[in-house]
Design a protein around this motif. Structure first.
Motif, PDB file in Angstrom:
ATOM      1  N   TYR A 137       0.762  -1.331   0.048  1.00  0.00           N
ATOM      2  CA  TYR A 137      -0.147   0.098  -0.079  1.00  0.00           C
ATOM      3  C   TYR A 137       0.818   1.181  -0.026  1.00  0.00           C
ATOM      4  N   PHE A 138       1.677   1.588   0.766  1.00  0.00           N
ATOM      5  CA  PHE A 138       2.702   2.483   1.542  1.00  0.00           C
ATOM      6  C   PHE A 138       3.587   2.847  -0.540  1.00  0.00           C
ATOM      7  N   VAL A 139       3.977   1.718  -0.918  1.00  0.00           N
ATOM      8  CA  VAL A 139       4.916   1.621  -2.252  1.00  0.00           C
ATOM      9  C   VAL A 139       3.680   1.962  -3.198  1.00  0.00           C
ATOM     10  N   GLY A 140       2.862   1.486  -3.246  1.00  0.00           N
ATOM     11  CA  GLY A 140       1.640   1.384  -4.825  1.00  0.00           C
ATOM     12  C   GLY A 140       0.481   2.141  -4.406  1.00  0.00           C
ATOM     13  N   ALA A 141       0.548   2.694  -3.625  1.00  0.00           N
ATOM     14  CA  ALA A 141      -1.152   3.531  -3.438  1.00  0.00           C
ATOM     15  C   ALA A 141      -0.926   5.026  -2.380  1.00  0.00           C
ATOM     16  N   GLU A 142      -0.019   4.870  -1.760  1.00  0.00           N
ATOM     17  CA  GLU A 142      -0.133   5.837  -0.564  1.00  0.00           C
ATOM     18  C   GLU A 142      -0.019   7.357  -1.322  1.00  0.00           C
ATOM     19  N   GLN A 143      -0.581   8.005  -2.293  1.00  0.00           N
ATOM     20  CA  GLN A 143      -0.659   9.713  -2.747  1.00  0.00           C
ATOM     21  C   GLN A 143      -2.423   9.957  -3.766  1.00  0.00           C
ATOM     22  N   GLY A 144      -2.656  11.203  -3.382  1.00  0.00           N
ATOM     23  CA  GLY A 144      -3.772  10.822  -4.113  1.00  0.00           C
ATOM     24  C   GLY A 144      -4.835  11.135  -2.821  1.00  0.00           C
ATOM     25  N   ALA A 145      -6.084  10.096  -3.981  1.00  0.00           N
ATOM     26  CA  ALA A 145      -7.120  10.341  -2.825  1.00  0.00           C
ATOM     27  C   ALA A 145      -7.139   9.531  -1.798  1.00  0.00           C
ATOM     28  N   THR A 146      -6.200   7.830  -1.693  1.00  0.00           N
ATOM     29  CA  THR A 146      -6.388   7.112  -0.820  1.00  0.00           C
ATOM     30  C   THR A 146      -5.359   7.450   0.213  1.00  0.00           C
ATOM     31  N   SER A 147      -4.388   8.447   0.301  1.00  0.00           N
ATOM     32  CA  SER A 147      -3.995   8.801   1.082  1.00  0.00           C
ATOM     33  C   SER A 147      -3.904   9.283   2.499  1.00  0.00           C
ATOM     34  N   LEU A 148      -3.886   8.547   3.230  1.00  0.00           N
ATOM     35  CA  LEU A 148      -3.563   7.963   4.681  1.00  0.00           C
ATOM     36  C   LEU A 148      -2.971   8.610   5.625  1.00  0.00           C
ATOM     37  N   ILE A 149      -1.715   9.926   5.002  1.00  0.00           N
ATOM     38  CA  ILE A 149      -0.102  10.573   5.799  1.00  0.00           C
ATOM     39  C   ILE A 149      -0.671  11.820   4.437  1.00  0.00           C
ATOM     40  N   SER A 150      -1.197  13.292   4.901  1.00  0.00           N
ATOM     41  CA  SER A 150      -0.848  14.203   4.324  1.00  0.00           C
ATOM     42  C   SER A 150       0.845  14.476   3.658  1.00  0.00           C
ATOM     43  N   GLY A 151       0.878  14.878   2.513  1.00  0.00           N
ATOM     44  CA  GLY A 151       2.043  15.510   2.457  1.00  0.00           C
ATOM     45  C   GLY A 151       2.873  15.007   0.889  1.00  0.00           C
ATOM     46  N   GLU A 152       4.054  14.912   0.062  1.00  0.00           N
ATOM     47  CA  GLU A 152       4.529  14.286   0.033  1.00  0.00           C
ATOM     48  C   GLU A 152       5.846  13.786   0.646  1.00  0.00           C
TER      49      GLU A 152
END
Length: 71
Positions: free
Chosen positions: A38-53
């Protein structure tokens, strides 16, 4: 010349590990792999659990290595 026979040694018995002993570890590593995926593949955009980059930048190269687009 006389040849001396080496004493025969018995091979150690292999004890099988039961599924009850392996199951908790398999579940733990399975959940850990899903979280990492999840963190490598999807942690960005609409499904982000942690804000920021920050997470995106930390796993950026791994994301490309695994074939996930991120740009």
């Amino acid at each position: 010349m006389a040849q001396s026979a080496a004493p025969a040694t018995a091979a150690p018995a292999i004890t099988p590990i039961s599924l009850k002993a392996i199951a908790p570890w398999a579940l733990f590593f399975g959940v850990l792999m899903l979280v990492l995926l999840y963190f490598v593949g999807a942690e960005q955009g609409a499904t982000s659990l942690i804000s920021g980059e920050n997470v995106h930048e930390w796993v950026h190269d791994g994301r490309h290595l695994l074939g996930f687009p991120c740009h």
